[in-house]
Scaffold this motif. Sequence first.
Motif, PDB file in Angstrom:
ATOM      1  N   ILE A  32      45.067  19.338 -72.516  1.00 16.36           N
ATOM      2  CA  ILE A  32      46.186  20.234 -72.795  1.00 16.36           C
ATOM      3  C   ILE A  32      45.681  21.588 -73.288  1.00 16.36           C
ATOM      4  CG2 ILE A  32      48.166  20.613 -74.328  1.00 16.36           C
ATOM      5  CD1 ILE A  32      48.673  17.559 -74.086  1.00 16.36           C
ATOM      6  N   ILE A  33      44.699  21.592 -74.178  1.00 18.26           N
ATOM      7  CA  ILE A  33      44.129  22.856 -74.660  1.00 18.26           C
ATOM      8  C   ILE A  33      43.494  23.626 -73.506  1.00 18.26           C
ATOM      9  CG2 ILE A  33      42.321  23.862 -76.120  1.00 18.26           C
ATOM     10  CD1 ILE A  33      42.985  21.612 -78.160  1.00 18.26           C
ATOM     11  N   SER A  34      42.769  22.929 -72.650  1.00 18.93           N
ATOM     12  CA  SER A  34      42.174  23.573 -71.476  1.00 18.93           C
ATOM     13  C   SER A  34      43.256  24.162 -70.584  1.00 18.93           C
ATOM     14  CB  SER A  34      41.347  22.572 -70.672  1.00 18.93           C
ATOM     15  OG  SER A  34      40.294  22.074 -71.436  1.00 18.93           O
ATOM     16  N   GLY A  35      44.329  23.415 -70.388  1.00 17.48           N
ATOM     17  CA  GLY A  35      45.435  23.898 -69.565  1.00 17.48           C
ATOM     18  C   GLY A  35      46.066  25.153 -70.133  1.00 17.48           C
ATOM     19  N   ILE A  36      46.225  25.182 -71.456  1.00 16.05           N
ATOM     20  CA  ILE A  36      46.807  26.359 -72.110  1.00 16.05           C
ATOM     21  C   ILE A  36      45.879  27.558 -71.953  1.00 16.05           C
ATOM     22  CG2 ILE A  36      47.414  27.339 -74.363  1.00 16.05           C
ATOM     23  CD1 ILE A  36      48.466  24.485 -75.092  1.00 16.05           C
ATOM     24  N   ILE A  37      44.587  27.361 -72.154  1.00 14.09           N
ATOM     25  CA  ILE A  37      43.625  28.463 -72.025  1.00 14.09           C
ATOM     26  C   ILE A  37      43.602  28.996 -70.594  1.00 14.09           C
ATOM     27  CG2 ILE A  37      41.154  29.045 -72.070  1.00 14.09           C
ATOM     28  CD1 ILE A  37      40.961  27.103 -74.503  1.00 14.09           C
ATOM     29  N   LEU A  96      47.957  23.683 -60.453  1.00 15.73           N
ATOM     30  CA  LEU A  96      46.989  22.601 -60.249  1.00 15.73           C
ATOM     31  C   LEU A  96      46.489  22.018 -61.565  1.00 15.73           C
ATOM     32  CD1 LEU A  96      44.845  23.868 -57.259  1.00 15.73           C
ATOM     33  CD2 LEU A  96      46.428  21.946 -57.282  1.00 15.73           C
ATOM     34  N   ILE A  97      46.173  22.886 -62.542  1.00 19.81           N
ATOM     35  CA  ILE A  97      45.650  22.374 -63.797  1.00 19.81           C
ATOM     36  C   ILE A  97      46.711  21.565 -64.535  1.00 19.81           C
ATOM     37  CG2 ILE A  97      46.102  24.412 -65.244  1.00 19.81           C
ATOM     38  CD1 ILE A  97      43.007  22.183 -65.444  1.00 19.81           C
ATOM     39  N   TRP A  98      47.946  22.041 -64.532  1.00 23.37           N
ATOM     40  CA  TRP A  98      49.001  21.298 -65.227  1.00 23.37           C
ATOM     41  C   TRP A  98      49.352  20.017 -64.493  1.00 23.37           C
ATOM     42  CZ3 TRP A  98      49.904  21.439 -70.041  1.00 23.37           C
ATOM     43  CH2 TRP A  98      49.612  22.598 -70.765  1.00 23.37           C
ATOM     44  N   LYS A  99      49.210  20.001 -63.184  1.00 20.34           N
ATOM     45  CA  LYS A  99      49.424  18.765 -62.433  1.00 20.34           C
ATOM     46  C   LYS A  99      48.439  17.703 -62.891  1.00 20.34           C
ATOM     47  CE  LYS A  99      48.169  16.362 -58.481  1.00 20.34           C
ATOM     48  NZ  LYS A  99      46.909  15.654 -58.540  1.00 20.34           N
ATOM     49  N   GLU A 100      47.163  18.098 -63.025  1.00 22.73           N
ATOM     50  CA  GLU A 100      46.136  17.150 -63.466  1.00 22.73           C
ATOM     51  C   GLU A 100      46.401  16.657 -64.882  1.00 22.73           C
ATOM     52  OE1 GLU A 100      43.661  15.696 -61.767  1.00 22.73           O
ATOM     53  OE2 GLU A 100      44.533  16.665 -60.014  1.00 22.73           O
ATOM     54  N   ILE A 101      46.834  17.557 -65.753  1.00 21.46           N
ATOM     55  CA  ILE A 101      47.129  17.158 -67.127  1.00 21.46           C
ATOM     56  C   ILE A 101      48.284  16.169 -67.158  1.00 21.46           C
ATOM     57  CG2 ILE A 101      48.006  17.993 -69.355  1.00 21.46           C
ATOM     58  CD1 ILE A 101      46.390  20.585 -68.764  1.00 21.46           C
ATOM     59  N   THR A 116      49.728   5.265 -64.355  1.00 21.70           N
ATOM     60  CA  THR A 116      48.913   5.513 -63.166  1.00 21.70           C
ATOM     61  C   THR A 116      47.454   5.638 -63.603  1.00 21.70           C
ATOM     62  OG1 THR A 116      48.717   6.849 -61.169  1.00 21.70           O
ATOM     63  CG2 THR A 116      49.189   8.026 -63.179  1.00 21.70           C
ATOM     64  N   ILE A 117      46.559   5.906 -62.670  1.00 22.31           N
ATOM     65  CA  ILE A 117      45.123   5.970 -62.983  1.00 22.31           C
ATOM     66  C   ILE A 117      44.644   7.420 -62.904  1.00 22.31           C
ATOM     67  CG2 ILE A 117      42.831   5.237 -62.236  1.00 22.31           C
ATOM     68  CD1 ILE A 117      44.200   2.736 -61.060  1.00 22.31           C
ATOM     69  N   ASN A 118      43.885   7.839 -63.940  1.00 21.09           N
ATOM     70  CA  ASN A 118      43.280   9.171 -63.955  1.00 21.09           C
ATOM     71  C   ASN A 118      42.149   9.191 -64.968  1.00 21.09           C
ATOM     72  OD1 ASN A 118      42.778  12.027 -64.202  1.00 21.09           O
ATOM     73  ND2 ASN A 118      44.742  12.353 -63.229  1.00 21.09           N
ATOM     74  N   ASP A 119      41.498  10.357 -65.116  1.00 21.58           N
ATOM     75  CA  ASP A 119      40.342  10.486 -66.003  1.00 21.58           C
ATOM     76  C   ASP A 119      40.701  10.543 -67.487  1.00 21.58           C
ATOM     77  OD1 ASP A 119      38.643  12.646 -63.661  1.00 21.58           O
ATOM     78  OD2 ASP A 119      38.611  10.469 -63.849  1.00 21.58           O
ATOM     79  N   ILE A 120      41.912  10.926 -67.842  1.00 22.01           N
ATOM     80  CA  ILE A 120      42.293  10.996 -69.243  1.00 22.01           C
ATOM     81  C   ILE A 120      42.556   9.571 -69.721  1.00 22.01           C
ATOM     82  CG2 ILE A 120      43.972  11.848 -70.908  1.00 22.01           C
ATOM     83  CD1 ILE A 120      44.450  14.228 -69.071  1.00 22.01           C
ATOM     84  N   THR A 121      41.683   9.087 -70.615  1.00 21.97           N
ATOM     85  CA  THR A 121      41.772   7.680 -71.017  1.00 21.97           C
ATOM     86  C   THR A 121      42.071   7.489 -72.497  1.00 21.97           C
ATOM     87  OG1 THR A 121      39.377   7.627 -71.334  1.00 21.97           O
ATOM     88  CG2 THR A 121      40.223   6.905 -69.189  1.00 21.97           C
TER      89      THR A 121
END
Length: 81
Positions: free
Chosen positions: A55-60, A25-30, A41-46
């Motif tokens: 990416i750092i959060s996903g790795i942790i 799930l976390i990597w899908k969002e990243i 596409t549209i998402n929160d990472i702008t």
Amino acid sequence: MVKLKDVKISTSTAIAAAFGFVIALIWKEIIVGLFALAGLTINDITNTTGAVIAIISGIIITLFCVIGIIYISKWGGIGEK
């Protein structure tokens, strides 16, 4: 009759699967966020800062979940003969 070992194996397998699901799930969002950053596409990472933080959060989170999977697998005796 259900043995305690069987319960531990079933429980630890389910928990390990849950950790894997969190990782997915976390990597899908990243990945979706990075696509958004590229204008696909549209998402929160702008911006690139948001992408790096994601990416750092996903790795942790991945490392935490992998450690959890290893611990739970040992507790449940997954892979033991």
